[in-house]
Design a protein around this motif. Sequence first.
Motif: not given
Length: 262
Positions: A91, A119, A125, A130, A135, A174, A176
Amino acid sequence: MSETPKSREKTLSCLVVARNEEAMLPDCLASLDFADQLVVVLDRTTDGSKAIAEKAGALVIEGAWESEGARRNTGIDACTGDWILEVDADERATAEVASEVRSHIRSAKNGLYLIPIRNVIDGREVRHGWGAYNGAASAPRLFSKGDKIWGPERVHPSLTTGPKHGSLKHGLIHLVDRDISDMIDRMNRYTDLMARDAVEKGTVPSLGAALRRIVSRGWKSYVARKGYKEGYYGVALAFFAASYSLLIHLKAREIQDRENRS
């Protein structure tokens, strides 16, 4: 007439828990240079993460912890700030996050605050879909000292907290997953750990409940949380949300069968 003494400026600790994250740590720690203290907990780390953390001026704690909650609590205990911001190695805090957090802690009520999570998958993005095990779109990351304790679970541990006061505006970036294959690998790792937790705690989901969640959680991710807006990533998130409970059930049953045979 004597002057009223100025109130003491509130201090901020940023906590990062990592394992072999030398590729991610430099940018993560550089984005946290607005903190009064950096604490980095390294769990069974064999790469160059320690040197990177020390170069950034962090307090480094090394050890081996079986559960996510235990290692995070170790880091929280080491933080000396009035407020603590938890950030994962993958992050990044933006300038907007830094400014908002510093401004917020000057006058905020003690307790727990959500931070939005932005994320990113393969450089894009992904805003919708989510939740559940995939997540979070936001997470309880900013809290006053003493107002957050993690539970003992291996992954996605439970929380004991002080008062909850809402959410900040700006979000952590993030990184991810790299791609859908990476998403699958993460789901496999997490369900392995959660199946072990379920067996130990006697909370293995029934087959019926797991099958029902295929519909309910898939619908929630794709429709209620608007995963349909994200194209194939939205489909993937809905599939993973729908499959988690069933995978935990099947893996837990396998563990139980092995134990019974031994």
